[in-house]
Design a protein around this motif. Structure first.
Motif, PDB file in Angstrom:
ATOM      1  N   LEU A  20       0.862  -1.162   0.006  1.00  0.00           N
ATOM      2  CA  LEU A  20      -0.043   0.062   0.058  1.00  0.00           C
ATOM      3  C   LEU A  20       0.919   1.278  -0.143  1.00  0.00           C
ATOM      4  O   LEU A  20       0.571   2.103  -0.528  1.00  0.00           O
ATOM      5  N   ALA A  21       2.017   1.119   0.818  1.00  0.00           N
ATOM      6  CA  ALA A  21       2.821   2.204   0.715  1.00  0.00           C
ATOM      7  C   ALA A  21       3.509   2.847  -0.602  1.00  0.00           C
ATOM      8  O   ALA A  21       3.319   3.824  -1.045  1.00  0.00           O
ATOM      9  N   LEU A  22       3.704   1.770  -1.334  1.00  0.00           N
ATOM     10  CA  LEU A  22       4.126   2.009  -2.708  1.00  0.00           C
ATOM     11  C   LEU A  22       3.127   2.633  -3.697  1.00  0.00           C
ATOM     12  O   LEU A  22       3.434   3.548  -4.288  1.00  0.00           O
ATOM     13  N   LEU A  23       1.922   2.183  -3.504  1.00  0.00           N
ATOM     14  CA  LEU A  23       0.804   2.846  -4.325  1.00  0.00           C
ATOM     15  C   LEU A  23       0.784   4.238  -3.552  1.00  0.00           C
ATOM     16  O   LEU A  23       0.700   5.216  -4.638  1.00  0.00           O
ATOM     17  N   PHE A  24       0.520   4.480  -2.536  1.00  0.00           N
ATOM     18  CA  PHE A  24       0.246   5.947  -1.885  1.00  0.00           C
ATOM     19  C   PHE A  24       1.600   6.970  -2.150  1.00  0.00           C
ATOM     20  O   PHE A  24       1.302   8.197  -2.608  1.00  0.00           O
ATOM     21  N   ALA A  25       2.571   6.285  -2.313  1.00  0.00           N
ATOM     22  CA  ALA A  25       3.957   7.204  -2.706  1.00  0.00           C
ATOM     23  C   ALA A  25       3.826   7.466  -4.220  1.00  0.00           C
ATOM     24  O   ALA A  25       4.143   8.820  -4.387  1.00  0.00           O
ATOM     25  N   ALA A  26       3.493   6.656  -5.086  1.00  0.00           N
ATOM     26  CA  ALA A  26       3.023   6.865  -6.366  1.00  0.00           C
ATOM     27  C   ALA A  26       2.031   8.033  -6.744  1.00  0.00           C
ATOM     28  O   ALA A  26       2.318   9.051  -7.428  1.00  0.00           O
ATOM     29  N   VAL A  27       1.040   7.855  -6.099  1.00  0.00           N
ATOM     30  CA  VAL A  27      -0.061   9.038  -5.962  1.00  0.00           C
ATOM     31  C   VAL A  27       0.455  10.266  -5.668  1.00  0.00           C
ATOM     32  O   VAL A  27       0.317  11.362  -5.929  1.00  0.00           O
ATOM     33  N   ALA A  28       1.405  10.243  -4.245  1.00  0.00           N
ATOM     34  CA  ALA A  28       1.804  11.345  -3.741  1.00  0.00           C
ATOM     35  C   ALA A  28       2.702  12.178  -4.638  1.00  0.00           C
ATOM     36  O   ALA A  28       2.516  13.379  -4.899  1.00  0.00           O
ATOM     37  N   THR A  29       3.532  11.391  -5.747  1.00  0.00           N
ATOM     38  CA  THR A  29       4.210  12.044  -6.680  1.00  0.00           C
ATOM     39  C   THR A  29       3.256  12.903  -7.640  1.00  0.00           C
ATOM     40  O   THR A  29       3.815  14.053  -8.034  1.00  0.00           O
ATOM     41  N   MET A  30       2.526  12.291  -8.085  1.00  0.00           N
ATOM     42  CA  MET A  30       1.512  12.905  -9.072  1.00  0.00           C
ATOM     43  C   MET A  30       0.701  14.071  -8.221  1.00  0.00           C
ATOM     44  O   MET A  30       0.428  15.166  -8.991  1.00  0.00           O
ATOM     45  N   ALA A  31       0.375  13.848  -7.200  1.00  0.00           N
ATOM     46  CA  ALA A  31      -0.376  14.832  -6.292  1.00  0.00           C
ATOM     47  C   ALA A  31       0.290  16.044  -5.833  1.00  0.00           C
ATOM     48  O   ALA A  31      -0.442  17.247  -5.843  1.00  0.00           O
ATOM     49  N   ASN A  97      -0.342  -1.227   9.985  1.00  0.00           N
ATOM     50  CA  ASN A  97      -0.769  -1.111   8.609  1.00  0.00           C
ATOM     51  C   ASN A  97       0.173   0.280   8.387  1.00  0.00           C
ATOM     52  O   ASN A  97       0.689   0.370   7.315  1.00  0.00           O
ATOM     53  N   GLN A  98      -0.185   1.211   9.307  1.00  0.00           N
ATOM     54  CA  GLN A  98       0.218   2.522   9.028  1.00  0.00           C
ATOM     55  C   GLN A  98       1.915   2.509   9.258  1.00  0.00           C
ATOM     56  O   GLN A  98       2.611   3.189   8.496  1.00  0.00           O
ATOM     57  N   ARG A  99       2.500   1.753   9.985  1.00  0.00           N
ATOM     58  CA  ARG A  99       3.878   1.474  10.233  1.00  0.00           C
ATOM     59  C   ARG A  99       4.483   0.924   8.904  1.00  0.00           C
ATOM     60  O   ARG A  99       5.449   1.119   8.446  1.00  0.00           O
ATOM     61  N   GLY A 100       3.586  -0.260   8.447  1.00  0.00           N
ATOM     62  CA  GLY A 100       4.438  -0.584   7.159  1.00  0.00           C
ATOM     63  C   GLY A 100       4.543   0.362   5.847  1.00  0.00           C
ATOM     64  O   GLY A 100       5.151   0.419   5.237  1.00  0.00           O
ATOM     65  N   MET A 101       3.374   1.409   5.983  1.00  0.00           N
ATOM     66  CA  MET A 101       3.182   2.342   4.851  1.00  0.00           C
ATOM     67  C   MET A 101       4.416   3.230   5.245  1.00  0.00           C
ATOM     68  O   MET A 101       5.390   3.579   4.198  1.00  0.00           O
ATOM     69  N   LEU A 102       4.812   3.585   6.307  1.00  0.00           N
ATOM     70  CA  LEU A 102       5.872   4.522   6.631  1.00  0.00           C
ATOM     71  C   LEU A 102       7.348   3.734   6.382  1.00  0.00           C
ATOM     72  O   LEU A 102       8.083   4.576   5.664  1.00  0.00           O
ATOM     73  N   GLY A 188       2.973  17.650  13.556  1.00  0.00           N
ATOM     74  CA  GLY A 188       4.207  18.117  13.065  1.00  0.00           C
ATOM     75  C   GLY A 188       4.277  17.844  11.451  1.00  0.00           C
ATOM     76  O   GLY A 188       4.836  18.762  10.613  1.00  0.00           O
ATOM     77  N   CYS A 189       4.000  16.691  11.258  1.00  0.00           N
ATOM     78  CA  CYS A 189       4.238  16.350   9.810  1.00  0.00           C
ATOM     79  C   CYS A 189       3.323  16.940   8.951  1.00  0.00           C
ATOM     80  O   CYS A 189       3.408  17.007   7.675  1.00  0.00           O
ATOM     81  N   GLU A 198       1.800  11.586   2.565  1.00  0.00           N
ATOM     82  CA  GLU A 198       2.349  11.412   4.141  1.00  0.00           C
ATOM     83  C   GLU A 198       1.674  12.550   4.959  1.00  0.00           C
ATOM     84  O   GLU A 198       1.494  12.170   6.002  1.00  0.00           O
ATOM     85  N   ARG A 199       1.385  13.764   4.464  1.00  0.00           N
ATOM     86  CA  ARG A 199       0.766  14.663   5.304  1.00  0.00           C
ATOM     87  C   ARG A 199      -0.819  14.252   5.443  1.00  0.00           C
ATOM     88  O   ARG A 199      -1.214  14.508   6.615  1.00  0.00           O
ATOM     89  N   ALA A 200      -1.350  13.737   4.552  1.00  0.00           N
ATOM     90  CA  ALA A 200      -2.756  12.985   4.688  1.00  0.00           C
ATOM     91  C   ALA A 200      -2.680  12.135   5.603  1.00  0.00           C
ATOM     92  O   ALA A 200      -3.644  12.054   6.407  1.00  0.00           O
ATOM     93  N   LEU A 201      -1.785  11.071   5.594  1.00  0.00           N
ATOM     94  CA  LEU A 201      -1.820  10.129   6.520  1.00  0.00           C
ATOM     95  C   LEU A 201      -1.528  10.641   7.996  1.00  0.00           C
ATOM     96  O   LEU A 201      -2.175  10.232   9.058  1.00  0.00           O
ATOM     97  N   ALA A 202      -0.709  11.521   8.115  1.00  0.00           N
ATOM     98  CA  ALA A 202      -0.324  12.194   9.491  1.00  0.00           C
ATOM     99  C   ALA A 202      -1.754  12.804   9.848  1.00  0.00           C
ATOM    100  O   ALA A 202      -2.190  12.701  11.129  1.00  0.00           O
ATOM    101  N   GLN A 203      -2.445  13.641   8.996  1.00  0.00           N
ATOM    102  CA  GLN A 203      -3.511  14.295   9.728  1.00  0.00           C
ATOM    103  C   GLN A 203      -4.755  13.290  10.081  1.00  0.00           C
ATOM    104  O   GLN A 203      -5.469  13.305  10.858  1.00  0.00           O
ATOM    105  N   GLY A 204      -4.996  12.102   9.229  1.00  0.00           N
ATOM    106  CA  GLY A 204      -5.385  11.058   9.738  1.00  0.00           C
ATOM    107  C   GLY A 204      -5.361  10.523  10.882  1.00  0.00           C
ATOM    108  O   GLY A 204      -6.109  10.230  11.800  1.00  0.00           O
ATOM    109  N   MET A 205      -4.085  10.317  11.155  1.00  0.00           N
ATOM    110  CA  MET A 205      -3.519   9.878  12.524  1.00  0.00           C
ATOM    111  C   MET A 205      -4.184  10.944  13.819  1.00  0.00           C
ATOM    112  O   MET A 205      -4.542  10.314  14.679  1.00  0.00           O
ATOM    113  N   VAL A 206      -3.913  12.130  13.325  1.00  0.00           N
ATOM    114  CA  VAL A 206      -4.389  13.394  14.363  1.00  0.00           C
ATOM    115  C   VAL A 206      -5.836  12.804  14.801  1.00  0.00           C
ATOM    116  O   VAL A 206      -6.065  12.715  15.906  1.00  0.00           O
TER     117      VAL A 206
END
Length: 229
Positions: A20-31, A97-102, A188-189, A198-206
């Motif tokens: 999942l992290a690989l997918l999110f990172a690819a999306v992040a590059t485009m976004a 799951n989040q740890r695996g993404m990071l 902070g992130c 990653e920012r979106a993941l961090a805000q979801g954690m908050v």
């Protein structure tokens, strides 16, 4: 059964999370080029740097999450209370799951998962420092002195040695401290990280952890206890 024997179960979702992290990172590059929040768009200029907020948060929060997963599996075996067991399972599953993404992002960026000379939280602008958790509780982590909100080894040993209501109360108190430290890191992130996903993941954690803090306060009240703050 000892906590050491149970520990391998904390990794059971990591493989899927890395994918999942690989997918999110690819999306992040485009976004990144079309960042629509209030901040200026972040230019796409390659992966984050070794000491960037993106990498520092990923390293620190991966360690922070690992302890939450460990504590949750401990209490699951120390109580038969279904609300506590359900909360513990949800926290363990989500944070594994989040740890695996990071960790997957760090792999994708070609960056190490640990820096021996990097104090925790230095990516937030506190070099050499480190933060204590809620109520002064904190613990060592590889590469730095303190992590916010983490339980001490003595507290983990105590949690593993008690049962029933006592285990429930201590777990809820420790996890409240842990979440409060995690919220500060994730905020902070959400402000400093350049990778949109990653920012979106961090805000979801908050958002999720603040909700769980309120839930745990209610669960403690029902047990005649309160957060340690």
């Amino acid at each position: 059964m000892s906590r050491t024997a149970r520990l391998p179960r904390t990794y059971w979702v990591a493989g899927t999370a890395v994918l999942l992290a690989l997918l999110f990172a690819a999306v992040a590059t485009m976004a990144a080029a079309a960042n629509s929040d209030d901040r200026p768009a972040v230019p796409v200029s390659g992966p984050p740097g070794l000491r960037s907020a993106d990498a520092g948060f990923a390293r620190d929060m991966a360690v922070h999450h690992q302890q939450a997963v460990e504590m949750s599996f401990i209490v699951r075996d120390r109580t038969r209370d279904e609300p506590v067991r359900t909360l513990a399972y949800d926290i363990a599953n989500t944070q594994a799951n989040q740890r695996g993404m990071l960790l997957g992002w760090l792999d994708l960026w070609g960056l190490p998962k640990v820096l021996a000379d990097e104090p925790p939280m230095s990516w937030m602008g506190t070099p050499g420092g480190g933060h204590e958790g809620h109520g002064g509780h904190a613990a060592a982590r590889p590469g730095g002195p303190l992590m916010p909100g983490m339980a001490t080894k003595e507290e983990l040993t105590r949690l593993d040695a008690i049962e029933g209501r006592d285990a429930e109360v201590l777990y809820l108190q420790l996890m409240t401290d842990h979440h409060e430290g995690g919220v500060a890191m994730a905020e902070g992130c959400a402000k400093l990280c350049a990778t949109p996903a990653e920012r979106a993941l961090a805000q979801g954690m908050v958002d999720a952890q603040q909700s769980e803090i309120a839930l745990m306060a209610d669960m403690l009240r029902k047990r005649g206890a309160a957060p340690r703050g």
